[in-house]
Design an enzyme around this catalytic site. Structure first.
Site, PDB file in Angstrom:
ATOM      1  N   ARG A   1      -5.899  -0.880   5.606  1.00 32.19           N
ATOM      2  CA  ARG A   1      -6.428   0.348   5.297  1.00 32.19           C
ATOM      3  C   ARG A   1      -7.310  -0.130   4.137  1.00 32.19           C
ATOM      4  O   ARG A   1      -7.241   0.729   2.961  1.00 32.19           O
ATOM      5  CB  ARG A   1      -5.903   1.479   4.823  1.00 32.19           C
ATOM      6  CG  ARG A   1      -4.346   1.120   5.433  1.00 32.19           C
ATOM      7  CD  ARG A   1      -4.670   2.352   5.740  1.00 32.19           C
ATOM      8  NE  ARG A   1      -3.395   2.785   6.909  1.00 32.19           N
ATOM      9  CZ  ARG A   1      -3.203   2.529   8.425  1.00 32.19           C
ATOM     10  NH1 ARG A   1      -4.011   1.197   9.118  1.00 32.19           N
ATOM     11  NH2 ARG A   1      -2.492   2.668   8.764  1.00 32.19           N
TER      12      ARG A   1
ATOM     13  N   GLU B   1      -3.353   5.226  -0.810  1.00 27.47           N
ATOM     14  CA  GLU B   1      -4.072   5.386   0.622  1.00 27.47           C
ATOM     15  C   GLU B   1      -4.741   6.198   0.523  1.00 27.47           C
ATOM     16  O   GLU B   1      -6.122   5.927   0.722  1.00 27.47           O
ATOM     17  CB  GLU B   1      -3.000   5.530   1.629  1.00 27.47           C
ATOM     18  CG  GLU B   1      -3.921   5.084   3.122  1.00 27.47           C
ATOM     19  CD  GLU B   1      -2.746   5.306   4.272  1.00 27.47           C
ATOM     20  OE1 GLU B   1      -3.489   5.475   5.016  1.00 27.47           O
ATOM     21  OE2 GLU B   1      -1.764   5.476   4.763  1.00 27.47           O
TER      22      GLU B   1
ATOM     23  N   CYS C   1      -1.297  10.045   4.871  1.00 27.33           N
ATOM     24  CA  CYS C   1      -0.508   9.513   4.279  1.00 27.33           C
ATOM     25  C   CYS C   1      -0.470   8.895   2.523  1.00 27.33           C
ATOM     26  O   CYS C   1      -1.342   8.989   2.633  1.00 27.33           O
ATOM     27  CB  CYS C   1       0.029   8.036   4.300  1.00 27.33           C
ATOM     28  SG  CYS C   1       1.597   8.368   6.449  1.00 27.33           S
TER      29      CYS C   1
END
Length: 296
Positions: A166, A290, A219
């Protein structure tokens, strides 16, 4: 021409439908337009902030010191130069991911099926190294086209960028900011029907376990490096369905923050902080976000 919109409302530009006003939004649809961006940035001030599709952002309320930049360069072409079953495609950063996946499926190009159901555009997906079902953008990335104020537009090879879980960055990171304008991806030949089946199965799985149709930013937290699931940690800490001021952690998946219609960024940020505190106190793990937190 570089198009400037003064004082845009982030609540109308993000999938969480939250946030106050930025300084301005600069939109471009060609590389030529980008030549005017450094001067516009000096004139307007604030922090250059790529907006992408607005799908992974939690923006604070009030006046925010950002000059948002949105890429309108779309389109995708299949390139030559790869042999056997491997093919290269070149795609503009402004192209929507669902549209790209459909384009690939129709032409029998496999490698992105795991991204089925992931919203946003290609530039944002590369910038966040988005992924799902064992696939991320770094897996298929061959090159990336970027614009920096010191060197202009250039194509970088895979060995000139950093892709991790990520996260994405330039190895030569001396520029004060950069924008992703396009990407070259490596895909492989497959039967269109098998690609269609895999995409359908991945979307159906998302619909079963994630609040796909809600106002959400995906998320909230990254899975910690200990190999645990952030969703499971939040669930065990009692945050599944936890509500505050019109915001909640989803009843369907504890790692999804949802705006139930009248939520505020203040309430959302408070829930995020409370969740981090609870998980740290119970498990000794500091969850990292995130979702991008845009605060002044």
């Amino acid at each position: 021409m570089l198009r400037i919109v003064e004082a845009p409302r982030l609540a109308s530009l993000t999938s969480l439908h939250l946030g106050g006003r930025a300084l301005a939004l600069a939109a471009f649809e060609s590389a030529v337009d980008l030549e005017a961006l450094p001067e516009a940035a000096r004139r307007i001030g604030g922090r250059i902030t790529p907006l992408g599709g607005g799908t992974n952002i939690l923006a604070a309320d009030g006046e925010l010191p950002f000059l948002l930049v949105r890429c309108g360069i779309g389109g995708v072409t299949e390139e030559t130069g790869e042999g056997g079953e491997t093919r290269l495609i070149r795609v503009g950063a402004g192209m929507k991911l669902p549209r790209l996946l459909t384009w690939c499926m129709k032409r029998g190009l496999s490698g992105l099926e795991g991204m089925a159901g992931v919203p946003g555009d290609v530039g944002g997906a590369v910038a966040g190294n988005a992924g799902a079902h064992g696939v991320d953008m770094g897996t298929v990335l061959r090159g990336v086209e970027v614009f920096t104020p010191d060197r202009g537009l250039r194509m970088l090879g895979r060995d000139e960028v950093r892709c991790a879980y990520r996260s994405f960055g330039l190895k030569d990171d001396g520029a004060p900011w950069f924008l992703i304008t396009g990407a070259v991806l490596t895909l492989r030949r497959a039967e269109p029907e098998s690609i269609r089946t895999a995409m359908r199965e991945n979307i159906e799985r998302k619909l079963r376990v994630q609040p796909v149709r809600s106002w959400s930013a995906g998320c909230v937290f990254k899975n910690p490096p200990e190999g645990l699931s952030a969703g499971k940690l939040l669930d065990e800490a009692g945050f599944r369905g936890k509500r505050l001021g019109g915001m909640c952690f989803s009843d369907r998946h504890a790692n999804f923050l949802v705006n139930e219609g009248k939520g505020s960024a203040d309430a959302a940020l408070e829930l995020v902080r409370s969740a981090q505190d609870a998980v740290r106190e119970r498990f000794g793990i500091q969850l990292q976000t995130e979702v991008k937190l845009w605060v002044s």
